[in-house]
Design an enzyme around this catalytic site. Structure first.
Site, short mmCIF file in Angstrom:
data_model
loop_
_atom_site.label_atom_id
_atom_site.label_comp_id
_atom_site.label_asym_id
_atom_site.label_seq_id
_atom_site.Cartn_x
_atom_site.Cartn_y
_atom_site.Cartn_z
N GLU A 267 -4.42 -11.92 37.77
CA GLU A 267 -3.97 -12.30 39.11
C GLU A 267 -3.13 -11.15 39.63
O GLU A 267 -2.17 -10.73 38.98
CB GLU A 267 -3.14 -13.59 39.05
CG GLU A 267 -2.65 -14.07 40.40
CD GLU A 267 -3.80 -14.57 41.26
OE1 GLU A 267 -3.79 -14.27 42.46
OE2 GLU A 267 -4.70 -15.25 40.73
N CYS A 301 3.26 -12.05 45.32
CA CYS A 301 1.87 -11.75 45.68
C CYS A 301 1.38 -12.64 46.80
O CYS A 301 0.36 -12.33 47.43
CB CYS A 301 0.97 -11.87 44.46
SG CYS A 301 0.94 -13.51 43.72
#
Length: 471
Positions: A267, A301
């Site tokens: 990720e 993120c």
């Protein structure tokens, strides 16, 4: 009756009660006392943990303690030796360990009280509970062959990986960093490499693992890279795009050394966006956009980085409300509880560099940044840049800083993928247009709204390998 021990039904997704940390409250006093105690105890001397033993190499840095080659070999050998015993246990025996864990972080990763409680207490516990529930009820062992031939009984068993897993955890979330090692819940053993700027909080979580009963050698806490070793079986990564690409390239150069084909699960970052339709509720869209980026200094993120606004809405109140609300945000010393914290020197330099590049390219900084000063900490005030070019540098680059770039959509284009709108047709257009451009899309809600057990948090394209169960 099944001979397999059953896990107690205590895997509810969310039951954390948040404190309000009001002035004079017990939780506020306790937090201040804990912060004061931690600061008095600085600096912390953190070892690597190899086979449950602290290893101090004498090679010190501000946070990481690099391991010697002999320590790495011992860590890998220990993890592989422990695999047989760990794999042989019923999964619910070792899953039970994860129902006991919690942690706290505030100093190491620069979060205010609200953000730290969500990260290091509430969501950390939720991840542990959900991991157990996901394996038990929703993914693995609840799904068995539905049919059997006469005189036969079929049963699916999930083997562990034969080698070790390298878990590389990020700097910004104790929760996510602590979630990576949870893959031992299905019998794997791993080397855990924390981010240099999250070493202390991750070390505390490792200690909780140990005190909760996770056997020695199952998790090796080692601050070093181990991807060149033949028994390396999988990479479980959360972090920056350029770091992941570097790891993937390094893995490719060592391909002939490995005993098997590696699993790579990742990720990474992203360029999240809000697109505001003329029918949107202005106050909701403004406040959601501010929270979407400026919480935790934009160093996540899922942070909002691109804000596209209908021209009619921008000129009829959106701009003025956005600037006035951002002006209320305080950026101050770490001992206060109602502020955004400093992101550290590297992020400070990067943010200032991007702001200057945006100016050089013709962008207009809507809030004067003259008060940014690194003499008393690396504080970056929330920054809003207005651009005329949707392909400008701050609309494209991953920056992890409290910077939002605004692009005004002239003539209220009906073909834009609006995610803030009262007009249902506009939202349906967005659904179709961003299907492959967003892992999660939220309507009339900030782009950082994922909740454990409610929305999967994964990314495709350059945001991840799209196969991480990142609930």
């Amino acid at each position: 009756m099944s001979s397999t021990p059953q896990l107690a039904q205590s895997t509810r997704s969310r039951k954390w009660t948040y404190g309000d940390y009001a002035v004079g409250s017990a939780e506020r006093k306790g937090l201040k006392a804990a912060l004061a105690q931690m600061q008095q105890e600085l600096p912390f001397d953190l070892p690597c943990i190899v086979n449950s033993l602290p290893i101090r190499t004498g090679r010190l840095a501000k946070q990481p303690i690099p391991a010697h080659e002999s320590a790495l070999v011992s860590a890998i050998d220990g993890a592989l030796t422990a695999r047989a015993e760990w794999e042989a246990m019923y999964w619910n025996n070792f899953a039970a360990f994860f129902l006991l864990m919690a942690a706290t972080t505030i100093l190491g990763q620069g979060k205010n009280t609200w953000q730290a409680e969500i990260d290091a207490a509430s969501e950390l516990l939720d991840f542990f509970r959900f991991g157990v529930k996901y394996v038990k009820e929703e993914l693995l062992y609840a799904h068995q062959p539905p049919k059997n031939s006469a005189g036969a009984w079929n049963h699916v068993e999930y083997r562990t990986l034969e080698g070790f897993v390298l878990a590389v955890s990020p700097f910004n979330f104790t929760t996510i960093g602590s979630n990576l090692p949870v893959l031992v819940i299905v019998g794997n053993t791993l080397i855990w490499k924390p981010s240099p700027t999250a070493t202390y909080s991750n070390y505390l979580v490792y200690q909780i693992f140990a005190k909760a009963g996770v056997p020695a050698r199952i998790i090796q806490f080692v601050i070093a890279q181990v991807i060149s070793y033949p028994n390396f079986a999988a990479l479980h990564f959360t972090g920056r795009i350029f770091i992941f690409k570097k790891l993937w390239k390094d893995i490719a150069t060592n391909l002939d050394k490995y005993r098997w084909y590696l699993r790579i699960v990742s990720e990474t970052g992203g360029k999240n966006f809000h697109v505001i339709h003329k029918s949107a509720n202005v106050r909701n869209a403004v406040l959601q956009s501010i929270q979407g980026d400026f919480e935790h200094q934009g160093q996540k993120c899922s942070a909002l980085l691109r804000l596209s606004v209908s021209s009619s809405l921008w000129s009829s109140g959106f701009k003025d409300l956005l600037l006035s609300e951002v002006a209320k945000i305080t950026v101050d010393h770490r001992q206060t509880t109602a502020t955004l914290w400093d992101p550290g020197r590297p992020a400070y330099d990067k943010a200032m560099g991007f702001i200057q590049k945006a100016k050089d390219a013709g962008g207009e900084v809507l809030i004067d940044k003259a008060d940014n000063d690194d003499s008393k900490g690396y504080f970056i005030r929330p920054t809003i840049i207005l651009t005329k070019y949707p392909q400008s540098i701050t609309m494209k680059e991953e920056i992890f800083c409290p910077v939002i770039t605004v692009y005004v959509i002239w003539n209220d284009q009906q073909t834009s993928p609006y995610d803030f709108a009262a007009d249902r047709k506009a939202l349906l257009t967005a659904t179709n247009k961003v299907r492959n451009a967003a892992g999660n899309i939220y309507y009339n809600e900030k782009c950082t709204g994922a909740v454990v057990g409610q929305q999967p948090f994964g990314g495709a394209r350059a945001s991840g390998t799209n196969d991480k169960a990142g609930y």
